[in-house]
Write a protein that holds these residues in place. Structure first.
Motif, PDB file in Angstrom:
ATOM      1  N   THR A  91      37.665  82.004  47.518  1.00 17.67           N
ATOM      2  CA  THR A  91      36.563  82.962  47.548  1.00 17.67           C
ATOM      3  C   THR A  91      36.917  84.256  48.272  1.00 17.67           C
ATOM      4  OG1 THR A  91      35.672  81.933  49.555  1.00 17.67           O
ATOM      5  CG2 THR A  91      34.846  81.129  47.436  1.00 17.67           C
ATOM      6  N   VAL A  92      37.892  84.207  49.167  1.00 19.28           N
ATOM      7  CA  VAL A  92      38.264  85.404  49.932  1.00 19.28           C
ATOM      8  C   VAL A  92      39.211  86.289  49.141  1.00 19.28           C
ATOM      9  CG1 VAL A  92      39.528  86.206  51.962  1.00 19.28           C
ATOM     10  CG2 VAL A  92      37.821  84.406  52.193  1.00 19.28           C
ATOM     11  N   THR A  93      40.267  85.722  48.607  1.00 21.03           N
ATOM     12  CA  THR A  93      41.267  86.523  47.898  1.00 21.03           C
ATOM     13  C   THR A  93      40.915  86.733  46.426  1.00 21.03           C
ATOM     14  OG1 THR A  93      42.596  84.580  47.301  1.00 21.03           O
ATOM     15  CG2 THR A  93      43.038  85.617  49.434  1.00 21.03           C
ATOM     16  N   LEU A 235      42.395  94.713  46.212  1.00 17.42           N
ATOM     17  CA  LEU A 235      43.246  94.350  47.342  1.00 17.42           C
ATOM     18  C   LEU A 235      44.172  93.204  46.966  1.00 17.42           C
ATOM     19  CD1 LEU A 235      40.769  94.389  50.361  1.00 17.42           C
ATOM     20  CD2 LEU A 235      42.209  96.240  49.528  1.00 17.42           C
ATOM     21  N   SER A 236      45.316  93.185  47.598  1.00 17.41           N
ATOM     22  CA  SER A 236      46.217  92.053  47.446  1.00 17.41           C
ATOM     23  C   SER A 236      45.674  90.883  48.261  1.00 17.41           C
ATOM     24  CB  SER A 236      47.615  92.426  47.938  1.00 17.41           C
ATOM     25  OG  SER A 236      47.601  92.633  49.351  1.00 17.41           O
ATOM     26  N   PRO A 237      46.074  89.651  47.938  1.00 18.26           N
ATOM     27  CA  PRO A 237      45.622  88.507  48.741  1.00 18.26           C
ATOM     28  C   PRO A 237      45.951  88.662  50.215  1.00 18.26           C
ATOM     29  CG  PRO A 237      46.601  87.741  46.695  1.00 18.26           C
ATOM     30  CD  PRO A 237      46.847  89.225  46.755  1.00 18.26           C
ATOM     31  N   ARG A 238      47.088  89.262  50.542  1.00 18.09           N
ATOM     32  CA  ARG A 238      47.453  89.433  51.952  1.00 18.09           C
ATOM     33  C   ARG A 238      46.482  90.366  52.658  1.00 18.09           C
ATOM     34  NH1 ARG A 238      50.302  92.955  54.950  1.00 18.09           N
ATOM     35  NH2 ARG A 238      50.786  94.244  53.138  1.00 18.09           N
ATOM     36  N   GLN A 239      46.041  91.442  51.985  1.00 19.31           N
ATOM     37  CA  GLN A 239      45.105  92.370  52.600  1.00 19.31           C
ATOM     38  C   GLN A 239      43.733  91.729  52.786  1.00 19.31           C
ATOM     39  OE1 GLN A 239      45.753  95.404  49.564  1.00 19.31           O
ATOM     40  NE2 GLN A 239      46.525  96.809  51.126  1.00 19.31           N
ATOM     41  N   ALA A 240      43.264  91.007  51.776  1.00 22.76           N
ATOM     42  CA  ALA A 240      41.980  90.325  51.899  1.00 22.76           C
ATOM     43  C   ALA A 240      42.021  89.284  53.014  1.00 22.76           C
ATOM     44  CB  ALA A 240      41.616  89.661  50.569  1.00 22.76           C
ATOM     45  N   ASP A 241      43.116  88.568  53.113  1.00 19.91           N
ATOM     46  CA  ASP A 241      43.293  87.583  54.176  1.00 19.91           C
ATOM     47  C   ASP A 241      43.252  88.263  55.544  1.00 19.91           C
ATOM     48  OD1 ASP A 241      44.436  84.787  55.118  1.00 19.91           O
ATOM     49  OD2 ASP A 241      45.748  86.312  55.995  1.00 19.91           O
ATOM     50  N   GLY A 242      43.842  89.458  55.664  1.00 14.62           N
ATOM     51  CA  GLY A 242      43.872  90.168  56.942  1.00 14.62           C
ATOM     52  C   GLY A 242      42.493  90.596  57.393  1.00 14.62           C
ATOM     53  N   ILE A 243      41.639  91.030  56.471  1.00 15.68           N
ATOM     54  CA  ILE A 243      40.279  91.430  56.843  1.00 15.68           C
ATOM     55  C   ILE A 243      39.508  90.243  57.408  1.00 15.68           C
ATOM     56  CG2 ILE A 243      38.082  92.262  55.937  1.00 15.68           C
ATOM     57  CD1 ILE A 243      39.601  93.906  53.934  1.00 15.68           C
ATOM     58  N   LEU A 337      40.628 100.098  57.701  1.00 19.20           N
ATOM     59  CA  LEU A 337      42.080 100.126  57.556  1.00 19.20           C
ATOM     60  C   LEU A 337      42.453  99.791  56.122  1.00 19.20           C
ATOM     61  CD1 LEU A 337      43.069  98.114  60.765  1.00 19.20           C
ATOM     62  CD2 LEU A 337      43.164 100.590  60.493  1.00 19.20           C
ATOM     63  N   GLU A 338      43.561 100.347  55.677  1.00 13.66           N
ATOM     64  CA  GLU A 338      44.084  99.975  54.375  1.00 13.66           C
ATOM     65  C   GLU A 338      44.794  98.625  54.439  1.00 13.66           C
ATOM     66  OE1 GLU A 338      46.555 103.009  52.816  1.00 13.66           O
ATOM     67  OE2 GLU A 338      44.954 104.502  52.640  1.00 13.66           O
ATOM     68  N   ASP A 339      45.392  98.346  55.581  1.00 12.59           N
ATOM     69  CA  ASP A 339      46.136  97.097  55.748  1.00 12.59           C
ATOM     70  C   ASP A 339      45.716  96.463  57.061  1.00 12.59           C
ATOM     71  OD1 ASP A 339      47.833  95.007  55.500  1.00 12.59           O
ATOM     72  OD2 ASP A 339      49.682  96.172  55.523  1.00 12.59           O
ATOM     73  N   PHE A 340      44.943  95.377  56.989  1.00 13.79           N
ATOM     74  CA  PHE A 340      44.434  94.712  58.182  1.00 13.79           C
ATOM     75  C   PHE A 340      45.467  93.716  58.711  1.00 13.79           C
ATOM     76  CE2 PHE A 340      40.436  96.535  57.117  1.00 13.79           C
ATOM     77  CZ  PHE A 340      39.641  96.451  58.248  1.00 13.79           C
TER      78      PHE A 340
END
Length: 355
Positions: A91-93, A235-243, A337-340
């Motif tokens: 659900t996040v990514t 967003l990429s999965p890594r960015q969504a995960d960072g938020i 941020l663009e990259d969390f």
């Protein structure tokens, strides 16, 4: 494999009948042709007891594999395997994987969990096959399991401020500034030209024989809302995960510091949880289970449905700037941020300014 065996046996009987016509090959070919319909008829009573089962843990850890067990139950009658569509979505990514699975009894599977969020596992569109694997029969099956993948957290330094409030809404007063609430006293001081006579403390003035003025107190609202904007772009999965890691890290820091706050986010509607020491795990779980949205921004939806935020201050986390009317309503600290990454988010929170 059974279908291949039936095909070879049927082909052999047909070939034998062509080369050496006789009762034996004719009877064999007839039996081969009757076997699938007969075995399919056995599916009708077996269909009532046919079911799919999934065993999965409720919680998982990011970066580690999760073990699942998928089982098909078809009763005691001889039947073939069960096939179903397996859907796995974070659900996040927003990542989604679909595949067909074939079950004969129990089957174990390992899931990789590189990102945090809520993994929704669904089994549907199930088919029960006959003994030879040739003729299917749909069976009712809709199994859903949710697995929370908890994020990694990082240390957060956060400085909060108090906002002026209406006297009827506050329980606390500022110690460093005067206000307009005449029911409480900020300080007593000597009269100065221009002071209103209504502020003179007549009782103390009569005792000290000098004019004393009572300055009204300033009520403050120390309530805090942490708003996570779940409307994200591509967003990429890594960015969504960072938020989400940033949001949970902030919530954990406030929870450990004993600071009550409202955790708020947007989905199809605005949702929030008043976080206390007792319900922190449930609040984080609700946030992780919510789906990432597209289209209207979270603060725009908030203003449209609820109006200006009702809090002393708002900490906003997102990939786009909040609506001007939202940020102007109360002291608002924004982390956009663009990259969390943990380093970038921690630095932004450490240098946070309240507008």
């Amino acid at each position: 494999m059974r279908a291949l065996a039936w095909l070879c046996l049927t082909g052999a009987c047909a070939l034998g009948l062509l080369l050496a016509p006789g009762r034996v090959f004719a009877a064999g070919l007839g039996c081969c042709l009757l076997l699938p319909p007969v075995s399919w008829c056995l599916l009708l009573p077996a269909r009532r007891k046919a079911a799919l089962e999934v065993e999965a843990p409720a919680l998982g850890e990011k970066g580690r594999q999760i073990s699942l067990e998928l089982r098909s139950v078809a009763g005691r009658l001889p039947t073939g395997p069960v096939t179903a569509r397996l859907t796995l979505e974070n659900t996040v990514t927003g990542e989604r994987v679909r595949r067909r699975v074939r079950l004969t009894g129990a089957r174990r599977a390992l899931l990789d969990c590189p990102w945090c969020g809520c993994l929704e596992l669904r089994l549907d569109r199930a088919l029960l096959w006959d003994l030879w694997g040739l003729l299917p029969l749909p069976i009712p099956a809709a199994v859903t399991r949710r697995i929370l993948i908890m994020p990694n957290t990082f240390p957060v330094e956060l400085t909060l401020e108090a906002a002026p409030a209406h006297p009827e809404d506050c329980r606390e007063y500022a110690q460093d500034r005067r206000g307009q609430d005449r029911t409480e006293t900020y300080q007593l001081r000597d009269y100065a030209p221009g002071d209103s006579l209504n502020r003179i403390h007549w009782k103390l003035t009569s005792k000290r024989e000098t004019l004393l003025v009572r300055d009204p107190a300033c009520p403050v609202d120390r309530s805090l809302m942490v708003f996570v904007d779940r409307t994200w772009g591509p967003l990429s999965p890594r960015q969504a995960d960072g938020i989400m890691e940033t949001a949970v890290s902030v919530a954990q820091a406030l929870w450990e510091g004993g600071v009550p706050f409202r955790l708020c986010w947007n989905g199809e509607s605005i949702r929030w949880v008043e976080v206390t020491r007792e319900n922190f795990p449930e609040a984080v779980g609700a946030l992780l289970r919510s789906r990432t949205m597209t289209g209207i921004g979270g603060t725009e939806l908030y203003l449209h449905t609820l109006g200006p935020p009702a809090a002393g201050q708002v900490l906003y986390l997102g990939t786009r700037l909040p609506e001007e009317a939202f940020a102007r309503a109360v002291p608002c600290g924004t982390v956009v941020l663009e990259d969390f990454t943990p380093e970038a988010a921690a630095e932004a929170l450490r240098n946070l300014e309240w507008s």
